[in-house]
Write a protein that holds these residues in place. Sequence first.
Motif, PDB file in Angstrom:
ATOM      1  N   GLU A 139      28.028  21.970  28.434  1.00  0.00           N
ATOM      2  CA  GLU A 139      27.044  23.038  28.655  1.00  0.00           C
ATOM      3  C   GLU A 139      26.439  22.956  30.049  1.00  0.00           C
ATOM      4  O   GLU A 139      26.206  23.970  30.692  1.00  0.00           O
ATOM      5  CB  GLU A 139      25.950  22.959  27.584  1.00  0.00           C
ATOM      6  CG  GLU A 139      26.470  23.288  26.205  1.00  0.00           C
ATOM      7  CD  GLU A 139      25.425  23.110  25.105  1.00  0.00           C
ATOM      8  OE1 GLU A 139      24.270  22.770  25.446  1.00  0.00           O
ATOM      9  OE2 GLU A 139      25.775  23.313  23.941  1.00  0.00           O
ATOM     10  N   ARG A 176      27.019  13.991  20.736  1.00  0.00           N
ATOM     11  CA  ARG A 176      26.311  15.195  21.211  1.00  0.00           C
ATOM     12  C   ARG A 176      26.396  15.316  22.720  1.00  0.00           C
ATOM     13  O   ARG A 176      26.323  16.412  23.270  1.00  0.00           O
ATOM     14  CB  ARG A 176      24.831  15.121  20.810  1.00  0.00           C
ATOM     15  CG  ARG A 176      24.582  15.282  19.339  1.00  0.00           C
ATOM     16  CD  ARG A 176      23.135  15.025  19.006  1.00  0.00           C
ATOM     17  NE  ARG A 176      22.748  13.650  19.310  1.00  0.00           N
ATOM     18  CZ  ARG A 176      21.504  13.196  19.197  1.00  0.00           C
ATOM     19  NH1 ARG A 176      20.544  14.008  18.823  1.00  0.00           N
ATOM     20  NH2 ARG A 176      21.211  11.941  19.477  1.00  0.00           N
ATOM     21  N   PHE A 177      26.543  14.170  23.405  1.00  0.00           N
ATOM     22  CA  PHE A 177      26.554  14.204  24.870  1.00  0.00           C
ATOM     23  C   PHE A 177      27.761  14.935  25.431  1.00  0.00           C
ATOM     24  O   PHE A 177      27.687  15.564  26.475  1.00  0.00           O
ATOM     25  CB  PHE A 177      26.486  12.781  25.434  1.00  0.00           C
ATOM     26  CG  PHE A 177      25.099  12.191  25.389  1.00  0.00           C
ATOM     27  CD1 PHE A 177      24.008  12.976  25.046  1.00  0.00           C
ATOM     28  CD2 PHE A 177      24.880  10.858  25.686  1.00  0.00           C
ATOM     29  CE1 PHE A 177      22.724  12.452  24.994  1.00  0.00           C
ATOM     30  CE2 PHE A 177      23.599  10.318  25.647  1.00  0.00           C
ATOM     31  CZ  PHE A 177      22.521  11.111  25.300  1.00  0.00           C
ATOM     32  N   LYS A 235      20.645  19.260  27.131  1.00  0.00           N
ATOM     33  CA  LYS A 235      20.313  18.568  25.882  1.00  0.00           C
ATOM     34  C   LYS A 235      20.378  17.063  26.056  1.00  0.00           C
ATOM     35  O   LYS A 235      19.692  16.324  25.365  1.00  0.00           O
ATOM     36  CB  LYS A 235      21.270  19.026  24.796  1.00  0.00           C
ATOM     37  CG  LYS A 235      20.998  20.472  24.436  1.00  0.00           C
ATOM     38  CD  LYS A 235      22.096  21.125  23.681  1.00  0.00           C
ATOM     39  CE  LYS A 235      21.784  22.608  23.547  1.00  0.00           C
ATOM     40  NZ  LYS A 235      22.940  23.392  23.147  1.00  0.00           N
ATOM     41  N   ALA A 262      26.860  18.442  25.359  1.00  0.00           N
ATOM     42  CA  ALA A 262      25.780  18.666  26.331  1.00  0.00           C
ATOM     43  C   ALA A 262      26.336  18.709  27.751  1.00  0.00           C
ATOM     44  O   ALA A 262      25.939  19.549  28.560  1.00  0.00           O
ATOM     45  CB  ALA A 262      24.721  17.575  26.208  1.00  0.00           C
ATOM     46  N   ASP A 263      27.288  17.819  28.046  1.00  0.00           N
ATOM     47  CA  ASP A 263      27.876  17.799  29.389  1.00  0.00           C
ATOM     48  C   ASP A 263      28.637  19.082  29.673  1.00  0.00           C
ATOM     49  O   ASP A 263      28.597  19.632  30.766  1.00  0.00           O
ATOM     50  CB  ASP A 263      28.803  16.591  29.538  1.00  0.00           C
ATOM     51  CG  ASP A 263      28.018  15.286  29.515  1.00  0.00           C
ATOM     52  OD1 ASP A 263      26.777  15.346  29.532  1.00  0.00           O
ATOM     53  OD2 ASP A 263      28.644  14.214  29.464  1.00  0.00           O
ATOM     54  N   TYR A 311      23.451  11.332  34.474  1.00  0.00           N
ATOM     55  CA  TYR A 311      24.900  11.563  34.405  1.00  0.00           C
ATOM     56  C   TYR A 311      25.760  10.449  34.982  1.00  0.00           C
ATOM     57  O   TYR A 311      26.972  10.488  34.844  1.00  0.00           O
ATOM     58  CB  TYR A 311      25.249  12.892  35.093  1.00  0.00           C
ATOM     59  CG  TYR A 311      24.769  14.073  34.288  1.00  0.00           C
ATOM     60  CD1 TYR A 311      25.434  14.442  33.119  1.00  0.00           C
ATOM     61  CD2 TYR A 311      23.646  14.797  34.661  1.00  0.00           C
ATOM     62  CE1 TYR A 311      25.002  15.513  32.362  1.00  0.00           C
ATOM     63  CE2 TYR A 311      23.206  15.862  33.906  1.00  0.00           C
ATOM     64  CZ  TYR A 311      23.883  16.216  32.757  1.00  0.00           C
ATOM     65  OH  TYR A 311      23.457  17.264  31.999  1.00  0.00           O
ATOM     66  N   GLN A 335      29.477   6.234  22.817  1.00  0.00           N
ATOM     67  CA  GLN A 335      28.891   7.446  23.402  1.00  0.00           C
ATOM     68  C   GLN A 335      28.462   8.404  22.294  1.00  0.00           C
ATOM     69  O   GLN A 335      29.231   8.712  21.393  1.00  0.00           O
ATOM     70  CB  GLN A 335      29.943   8.104  24.299  1.00  0.00           C
ATOM     71  CG  GLN A 335      29.613   9.509  24.740  1.00  0.00           C
ATOM     72  CD  GLN A 335      28.897   9.529  26.081  1.00  0.00           C
ATOM     73  OE1 GLN A 335      28.874   8.558  26.794  1.00  0.00           O
ATOM     74  NE2 GLN A 335      28.311  10.647  26.402  1.00  0.00           N
ATOM     75  N   ASP A 336      27.228   8.845  22.369  1.00  0.00           N
ATOM     76  CA  ASP A 336      26.717   9.822  21.417  1.00  0.00           C
ATOM     77  C   ASP A 336      27.583  11.086  21.487  1.00  0.00           C
ATOM     78  O   ASP A 336      27.755  11.659  22.564  1.00  0.00           O
ATOM     79  CB  ASP A 336      25.267  10.132  21.807  1.00  0.00           C
ATOM     80  CG  ASP A 336      24.562  10.970  20.767  1.00  0.00           C
ATOM     81  OD1 ASP A 336      25.219  11.837  20.160  1.00  0.00           O
ATOM     82  OD2 ASP A 336      23.355  10.749  20.569  1.00  0.00           O
TER      83      ASP A 336
END
Lengths: 486, 110
Positions: free
Chosen positions: B16, B9-10, A102, B13-14, A425, B6-7
């Motif tokens: 996952e 959502r990240f 995402k 996401a990380d 990343y 930092q968003d």
Amino acid sequence: MKTPLMTIIPVVVYLVLSFAVALWARRRTSMDGSSQGFLEDYFIGGRSMGGFVLAMSIIASYTSASSFVGGPGVAYSLGLSWVLLAMIQVPTTFLTLGVLGKRFAIMARRTRSVTITDFLRARYQSDAVVILCSVALLVFFMAAMLAQFIGGARLFQAVTGYPYMVGLVLFGITVVLYTVVGGFRAVVLTDAIQGIIMVVAVVVVLLGVVEAGGGMAKCVATLKEIDPGLITPTGPDNAVPRPFILSFWVLVGLGILGLPQTTQRCMAYRDSRAMHDAMIMGTLIIGFLILCAHLAGTLGRAVIPDLEVGDLAMPTLILELLSPFWAGVFIAGPLAAIMSTVDSMLLLASAAIVKDLYVHYVLKDDASRVPTASLRKMSLFATGVIGLLVFVAAIEPPDLLVWINLFAFGGLEAVFLWPIILGLYWERANATGAVCSILTGASTFFALSILKPDMGGIHAIVPTTAAALLAFAAGTLLGGRSDRIP
Amino acid sequence: MKKKTQDPRFAQADKEALLSLAAYGLYFVWWYVCAYGLGSGDPDQYSYVWGLPSWFFYSCIVGYPLITVLLWGIVRFKFREMPLDDDPETGFGQDVSSATQAAEQEEGQP
């Protein structure tokens, strides 16, 4: 068995269906009028893919002629060991979607990226990165598309008995036309149909082989009689040594994250639910496809033991075992795999010229400076010209392109893998690192592939990946801190 | 991109992405152990399941549905749905705060 007309009917039906889909997709294309809107629609379908289409599209862009003819052909020669190797590809869909994940989808939307190059430009703010990537993409894609065209036409020739040119014209023209006309929406919708056809095709041929061999147990016993190596994990005479097979975990596992035609799918899905569904469905379907196709090649040895060239295994099995009609259905499978790889490459090559180079450098990133109609004409034109170039090249394949194709997939991986992953990343990753990684990766891969030093069976991609990573890290640390992150 | 901006959502996401890598690792272990653990001996000594050598049966025929089911579990229980478009006001997703709160509550009661 000489009734090629029956064989060609399913093929023609399938090609006509592809056209119909393209025309339908064209009508679906939204006409909201803005130039940026057109670009997003033509090259990425307005980010509207649902789970099933996304899964099929990733599988179809990844599987190619080699999954149906080359791979099972090697499995014919090397037995179950090659099926074991092929099964390494099962996690590719969920790994691509999961690892880019995402974060990638969000960043692609934030930067309005339509291609991988867009994403890299937004991330690194560097002309060097963009130009290196665009050039690598165009060169490798042209070579890879050419090889797919040749493979498809030869297969068509072997199965139907019609001349090489007939096959080339039939599906070459089809794939170029529907890609030009329908853009990304047509590409992914035909991908979904092609995926379904591939599944049907492998089931048909596997069942045919097992039945002709007198059942699974009897097939395996026959293989063991021919050569006990055929049923071991290392193959006859240790033909598939462990370091070699383990390299494929790097090549197809990590490496697929560097294939632009596959990773672009990861910025084109509708919402997070589509991604979740695609991860599961994609794994289920690709595993099934690969297992059936390669197992059919392996067991085919028990039915027709004396072929000299493995590449002939699948066409011969089809002709010997299936009725002409079902042979036609099967032949549509690899043709579908080929077309679905070519169409996404074609579109991305066109995007590299129109979007990455023309809109950025000539229009200074402001697509609204030209009317939508002319941008549209230009996109269709670019797609068509690239397609025709490849088509013409396939009539008399130039040696240079055929040679480049040997390095196409590995080369793309060497160029794109680390700039994408570390760009996502690693906060500090900067343009110096990306450029170092691209140059080091490509040159290491070429050098190792040409010089072929003895590396104990390890595939060239493993040291290449390591060298590209080191170069990236070194370049980034030397290049100073970047704070131009979107 | 500093940590404080930092968003949110990240972070999910990380997590996952790491879970996907872990599933890849597990598939590798299963594939490796079954293939070379059961298949390294003399072909004359092989046992068979459904007519196939057992090393092949377990590593390939069983391994792939197994990873699919495992993946289904991971996606169903560990992945979260989230908006992918940015909210023009904050630069972050619109329902992020409520989504993360809901996620935290769910994790509290398995």
